[in-house]
Write a protein that holds these residues in place. Structure first.
Motif, short mmCIF file in Angstrom:
data_model
loop_
_atom_site.label_atom_id
_atom_site.label_comp_id
_atom_site.label_asym_id
_atom_site.label_seq_id
_atom_site.Cartn_x
_atom_site.Cartn_y
_atom_site.Cartn_z
N GLU A 122 0.81 -1.23 0.00
CA GLU A 122 0.00 0.00 0.00
C GLU A 122 0.84 1.28 0.00
O GLU A 122 0.54 2.22 -0.76
CB GLU A 122 -1.01 0.01 1.17
N ARG A 126 0.45 4.38 -2.63
CA ARG A 126 0.13 5.76 -2.21
C ARG A 126 1.21 6.74 -2.62
O ARG A 126 0.94 7.88 -3.00
CB ARG A 126 -0.11 5.80 -0.71
N CYS A 132 -4.97 2.29 -2.74
CA CYS A 132 -4.88 0.84 -2.63
C CYS A 132 -6.20 0.33 -2.05
O CYS A 132 -6.60 0.70 -0.95
CB CYS A 132 -3.71 0.46 -1.73
N ARG A 134 -8.28 -2.60 -0.56
CA ARG A 134 -7.90 -3.82 0.16
C ARG A 134 -9.09 -4.77 0.26
O ARG A 134 -10.13 -4.39 0.82
CB ARG A 134 -7.38 -3.44 1.55
N ALA A 350 -6.07 -3.56 6.35
CA ALA A 350 -6.54 -2.18 6.35
C ALA A 350 -7.57 -2.01 7.46
O ALA A 350 -7.59 -1.01 8.17
CB ALA A 350 -7.14 -1.83 4.99
#
Ligand code: GLN
Length: 386
Positions: A122, A126, A132, A134, A350
């Protein structure tokens, strides 16, 4: 100051290894071997430096090393890979992942990753300006829920980050999973980044299903590999990517301004080692399966449940029999009370799920595994079960 990764701390691997050193604990957290590497590799590194290979290597990687890699891919997967157009030597698999993501993701683009997802995915997305998305693997058993994956795709999806054998789930993707991945990505021309650093560590007679051996996925995928894992030397920091020529061209545009080129003497040494032992990766399955079985045997009846481990050099430990809902807190207890360092799984999510797992690294001397098992058994006996 406001940073670009404000919510990101130090990696769980670094944090746990630091704590393990402070407490003089057995470190089964961060994935690295505690036994010696093959002394022949050490000799070859010294020989490469003595032979004067101490200036910049070619940006894309040493030709002879890329040829050895192509020969390995031919022998293992029956592939015909052009080492000049398709193979790039990188600073470990992590650089291959990072450079690929920077090459393929732009502002507003989306990349999809499966949770638990390796922690570098991720941030790479970014930093490229992307998002991203998830998608959790389904319980029990960390299975792909392809309907959920389809629902998570959008017009902005450019890349799927795939990983098999899977760290930290210790599962392997089957050919059916690769077919599904091919189906959902082909309609939209989505690229795949396939992290296959544990390609040689697949247990119980199973075979590793590489995207490179999948005729359709091979057209759109970048596969990344690691000599650190294959040669039991994570400090080498030498890996490589394999991708079709157009993807490789884009990846190299980033690679040349990221690391430029990789350690020249190490590339010579690895190429010479692969010339002497072209099948060196093939023994890893047996080697690590014996370690897995040793640890599993030593923890039988301890109160910890060990879910099936199909691949990677890790083993999950299910601690649901102990009254501790939080995996970070449980890992901290194991550190303090058992003096065994493990990796909790929540940092790979996440949105953390209430899972009672910590990850153990099995790439350790048998004596380390035995001692860790003894400490975990003693902990379990003292802690009692819920
Ligand atoms: N790949 C290693 C693991 O999963 C960690 C590497 C790192 O610390 N960046 O444990």
């Amino acid at each position: 100051m406001a940073g670009k990764l404000d919510d990101v701390g130090t990696t769980i691997f670094t944090v746990v290894s630091r704590r393990a050193r402070e407490l003089d604990a057995l470190n089964l957290g961060q994935g690295f071997p505690d036994y010696d590497i093959d002394p022949r590799l050490t000799e070859l590194v010294a020989a490469a430096m003595q032979a004067g290979h101490n200036q910049y290597a070619p940006m894309e990687g040493l030709a002879v090393l890329r040829e050895r890699i192509a020969a390995k891919l031919a022998a293992r997967y029956g592939l015909r890979i052009d080492p000049d157009a398709q193979i790039t030597v990188t600073l470990g698999a992590t650089e291959a992942i990072y450079s690929t993501v920077q090459a393929l993701i732009g502002p507003g683009d989306e990349a999809l990753a499966f949770d638990p997802a390796y922690d570098s995915y991720e941030p790479a997305v970014r930093l490229a300006g992307g998002r991203c998305i998830r998608v959790p693997l389904a319980q029990p058993g960390f299975r792909y829920d392809w309907d959920r994956v389809r629902a998570a795709l959008s017009a902005r999806t450019r890349l799927v980050l795939f990983n098999s054998p899977h760290n930290p789930a210790c599962t392997i993707a089957g050919s059916g999973d690769l077919d599904e991945l091919a189906r959902i990505t082909s309609a939209r021309g989505i690229n795949v980044l396939s992290d296959e650093v544990y390609e040689h560590v697949v247990f119980d007679g199973a075979r590793h299903a590489s995207v490179l051996a999948h005729p359709e996925l091979a057209q759109r995928s970048v596969a990344v590999f690691s000599f650190g894992k294959t040669l039991h030397a994570t400090g080498l920091r030498v890996g490589y990517s394999v991708a079709p020529a157009p993807l490789t061209r884009e990846l190299r545009k980033v690679h040349q301004f990221n690391t430029f080129s990789i350690s020249h003497p190490l590339q010579h040494a690895i190429a010479a080692y692969l010339t002497e032992q072209p099948r060196c990766g093939e023994g890893l399955t047996q080697f690590f399966q014996a370690k897995r079985d040793r640890l599993r045997g030593a923890l039988e009846g301890s109160g910890f449940v060990l879910p099936p481990a199909q691949g990677t050099y890790f083993q999950l430990l299910d601690f649901s029999a102990f009254a501790e809902p939080d995996d970070r807190a449980f890992a901290e207890r194991l550190l303090n009370e058992a003096r065994v360092a493990t990796i909790p799984l929540s940092p790979f999510y996440a949105r953390p799920e209430p899972l009672a797992f910590v990850r153990l690294c099995i790439a350790k001397r048998d004596s380390t595994l035995d001692e860790a098992a003894a400490r975990l058994r003693a902990f379990a006996a003292a802690a009692g079960r819920a």
